[in-house]
Write an enzyme that holds these catalytic residues in place. Structure first.
Site, PDB file in Angstrom:
ATOM      1  N   ALA A  10       0.893  -1.227  -0.012  1.00  0.00           N
ATOM      2  CA  ALA A  10      -0.026   0.040  -0.046  1.00  0.00           C
ATOM      3  C   ALA A  10       0.774   1.210  -0.012  1.00  0.00           C
ATOM      4  CB  ALA A  10      -0.822  -0.091   1.135  1.00  0.00           C
ATOM      5  N   ALA A  11       1.408   1.558   1.209  1.00  0.00           N
ATOM      6  CA  ALA A  11       2.275   2.788   1.282  1.00  0.00           C
ATOM      7  C   ALA A  11       3.613   2.954   0.387  1.00  0.00           C
ATOM      8  CB  ALA A  11       2.932   3.021   2.744  1.00  0.00           C
ATOM      9  N   ARG A  21       4.053  10.754 -10.726  1.00  0.00           N
ATOM     10  CA  ARG A  21       3.340  11.602 -11.095  1.00  0.00           C
ATOM     11  C   ARG A  21       3.803  13.056 -11.074  1.00  0.00           C
ATOM     12  NH1 ARG A  21      -0.545   9.740  -7.499  1.00  0.00           N
ATOM     13  NH2 ARG A  21      -1.523   7.749  -8.478  1.00  0.00           N
ATOM     14  N   GLU A  32      10.475  -5.328  -3.178  1.00  0.00           N
ATOM     15  CA  GLU A  32       9.543  -5.836  -2.340  1.00  0.00           C
ATOM     16  C   GLU A  32      10.220  -7.074  -2.179  1.00  0.00           C
ATOM     17  OE1 GLU A  32       6.639  -5.850  -0.765  1.00  0.00           O
ATOM     18  OE2 GLU A  32       6.647  -7.807  -0.435  1.00  0.00           O
ATOM     19  N   CYS A  42      -6.633  -6.389   2.910  1.00  0.00           N
ATOM     20  CA  CYS A  42      -8.000  -6.224   3.765  1.00  0.00           C
ATOM     21  C   CYS A  42      -9.010  -7.375   3.076  1.00  0.00           C
ATOM     22  CB  CYS A  42      -8.630  -4.934   3.751  1.00  0.00           C
ATOM     23  SG  CYS A  42      -7.285  -3.718   4.223  1.00  0.00           S
ATOM     24  N   ASP A 264       2.261   0.977   7.607  1.00  0.00           N
ATOM     25  CA  ASP A 264       2.073   0.602   9.018  1.00  0.00           C
ATOM     26  C   ASP A 264       3.266   0.516   9.698  1.00  0.00           C
ATOM     27  OD1 ASP A 264      -0.365  -0.229   8.030  1.00  0.00           O
ATOM     28  OD2 ASP A 264      -0.084  -2.013   7.836  1.00  0.00           O
ATOM     29  N   ASN A 286      -1.975   4.124   2.358  1.00  0.00           N
ATOM     30  CA  ASN A 286      -1.903   4.945   1.112  1.00  0.00           C
ATOM     31  C   ASN A 286      -1.801   6.370   1.298  1.00  0.00           C
ATOM     32  OD1 ASN A 286      -2.846   3.096  -1.232  1.00  0.00           O
ATOM     33  ND2 ASN A 286      -3.970   2.315   0.461  1.00  0.00           N
ATOM     34  N   TRP A 414     -34.856  12.263  12.363  1.00  0.00           N
ATOM     35  CA  TRP A 414     -33.518  12.402  13.209  1.00  0.00           C
ATOM     36  C   TRP A 414     -32.573  11.403  12.901  1.00  0.00           C
ATOM     37  CZ3 TRP A 414     -33.181  17.321  15.443  1.00  0.00           C
ATOM     38  CH2 TRP A 414     -34.244  18.043  15.764  1.00  0.00           C
TER      39      TRP A 414
END
Lengths: 429, 429
Positions: A10-11, A21, A32, A42, A264, A286, A414
């Protein structure tokens, strides 16, 4: 300029993608240690439980695709064994050295197996990577175990329990602490216990496991003892914070200039307490990754922090939490006041179902500190409204006046979060 | 002390109930011109469409129950014809006079039939009260019309169209203005047109109706020309604001001391523009009513205003709006910038379905001004998060960093509202 990213989920990939970008000339390399990148960790339990049919559906990007589309070099099975910041290089297991100008550390978490005897036995599985899920799935098919044990009653533990139950196993959950979902909340813990029992999943709190054999289960999922992977960073002189994760500035920079940490393994600021917190979640990973990547590419972006929002499905019912539960609020120096209500989640005549909302506020300031939502529908949305209010530091009085959407198929006139706020106001006055 | 409340539906009864909560000695009398009090006007279409089985399910309180439980006198079929503030009394149609010390005006809205020839014909129905719904329902059963026309493409009009369609009628919707749902939003209007056509409901914009006969329909629902009922107040010297509704302070007080107005007949402040707005909705009516009732009972409470949040189901799909659409933002003096995205409403591998999010921001300040959400699930929640952000005056930059709940069954890792914010940020930079 060369950017090296340690970690390709993710990160790490968010950092690499964002850096690309913003700077098309940057040389970017992702290292990795596993065999997959960019997958939805997840979703692993839902694959085990059969709700996600193909494990490949969880793969967002393959290394090849990411390399091609982002012009980023991605190496899998590339484990970094050391960082030498003075030389601006990292060492790989195979002895190779990789030079960097900027470094992003996104090493994630791992499960501590040391403290449990038998944790390496072949019927014991963590559930963190695609490989873990592949192996567990294969084991369930081949061996057809009838009994399963889950160590840990956090998100992964509860999701894994439901998944094994869906496979027809008798399941027990063993949690060392006194609470579920890492939240100091007796009401929530009791609710979790009852909800699991409705689905005939046994759960024991204050039940640390130090020997797998004692569980007498044919398959065991190890979903406790998660800790941030900081050894590599610490050995390179990178500071670790009070939570045990890597300390970072709001620009995601560590104490070493040009070295960032995200996801994490890092500790962002909790916006309710103003102090660092370690709440490892994919969304936060992320976001931190993007900021780290942007800054590694020469921008100056800030990550303002988290409010600790999450949602988990527990045997069909959504449980959303954000901010602080009362017990934690007290430890952080607040004077928590709690209101909890149960109301219909939409107009009663429109098949409204009960939903529970708990709100926590500070008696002195009247400020909202946290919330809990349990229900069948609208749980994410209601939790997020509370999260938005926490982010802007709303008082309960301000929150109670929110102009929320109403129509019979979606909400009662409500909204339950407003009814909880009305109750809380009465207690504060 | 005597409190008289004119109007016994949302705002009026909220005022009476709140005044009673705060002052058990107050003498309270509610005067309602219709035969029912305290019903869900928003549920009428769902009764016509068959989703709500019994019309009594829409009744929240009967006059008898409210009188007994709240110790409030409630008179139905009691139409007020004049207010004499110098004498502190109101006159009823039967000539009776009712004295007050404090007065709450909650006269609601009505449909203007004057401008349409044939609007009083027996096959033409407004859909504002239980009686309207009873009569329409009876007409559908007895006469079994095969063709229906709806005048007006606001909330009630679209819900009524769906309800008649569910009864098997061929249905056409005729809207005088160029947009649907009273929102100056071409995209939304086009979406509504397509969505109705998918359900074989014809819709024509810029199609004012001045003669019922021209519609050639066997049943007609009059859902346009709603206006606040202010004649009674105006005749008593109470100021009407620029929107045509009764002008009130943030304490819901009119220009006459001790006389309050609340609900669909009054104009609260719109918190995005800072100016009064007339957006008649049940939620707002209830909130204004509570504040009016509290102040009539001697408290000093404020109603901070609305952000114009609402949701409506259009042939099965939720449409949530809050704040200002771009065209209106421009007229209000902002420099609107718009981003619109379509993304999955949860993890793609978890049966994610497309949802549309549009965000509007002000170029100068970067402040969020409004939002639109269209989708199958999570629409209310996503709209409400935007509403909470509007309430606290968040910039897009702040909004984009919100810590929102994620789990595969409920949301994608980047919630669609955050993806829209990212797109909007790019346009603002």
């Amino acid at each position: 300029m060369r950017l090296v990213v340690i970690g390709g989920v993710a990160a790490g990939l968010s950092a690499a993608a964002q850096a690309r970008r913003l700077d098309s000339n940057l040389e970017i390399e992702v290292l990795e240690q596993g065999s997959d990148i960019s997958y939805s960790a997840c979703g692993l339990s839902y694959f085990i439980g059969g709700e996600v049919r193909r494990i490949d559906d969880l793969v967002v990007n393959t290394a090849e695709k990411f390399e091609r589309e982002r012009d980023v070099r991605v190496r899998t099975r590339a484990r970094v064994t050391a960082i030498s910041h003075p030389r601006r290089e990292v060492s790989l297991e195979n002895g190779e050295r990789v030079r960097y100008d900027k470094l992003v550390i996104a090493t994630g978490t791992s499960v501590n197996r040391q403290s449990i005897r038998g944790a390496d036995l072949p019927h014991v599985f963590p559930l963190q990577t695609l490989d873990d899920a592949r192996r567990l799935s294969e084991f369930l098919k081949q061996r057809r175990p009838r009994t399963g044990a889950i160590i840990g009653a956090g998100y992964i533990g509860l999701e894994a329990a439901e998944a094994l139950r869906a496979n027809g196993l008798r399941v027990g959950v063993y949690e060392a602490s006194s609470t579920a979902l890492h939240r100091e909340d007796e009401f929530l813990t009791e609710w979790v216990r009852k909800q699991l029992e409705r689905f005939r999943i046994r759960v024991e709190f204050r039940r640390p496991v130090d020997d797998i054999a004692a569980l007498e289960s044919e398959v065991v999922v190890l979903a406790a003892g998660m800790r941030p992977n900081v050894e590599l960073a610490a050995a390179a002189g990178i500071e670790v914070g009070r939570t045990g994760a890597i300390r970072v500035s709001d620009q995601m920079e560590t104490n070493l200039s040009g070295v960032y940490a995200a996801g994490d393994c890092a500790e962002p600021i909790h916006r309710v307490t103003g102090r660092p917190a370690w709440i490892p979640l994919g969304t936060t990973a992320n976001k931190m990754g993007r900021v780290a990547g942007a800054n590694a590419a020469g921008k100056r972006e800030r990550f303002p922090g988290i409010v600790g929002t999450s949602i988990v499905r527990v045997c069909g019912i959504g449980v959303g939490t954000t901010g602080l539960p009362a017990a934690q609020a007290k430890r952080e120096g607040f004077s928590p006041v709690v209101a909890r209500i149960e109301n219909a989640d939409r107009a009663a005549y429109f098949r409204g179902r009960p939903t529970t909302v708990e709100l926590v506020a500070d008696r002195q300031s009247g400020r909202l500190l946290g919330g809990l939502v349990i229900g069948e529908e609208g749980v994410a949305g209601r939790t997020n409204v509370i999260a938005a209010a926490l982010t802007s530091g709303m008082t309960v009085e301000e929150f109670e006046q929110l102009d929320l959407a109403y129509a019979p198929p979606y909400a009662p006139v409500w909204d339950p979060v407003l009814i909880a706020a009305q109750q809380l106001l009465k207690l504060l006055r």
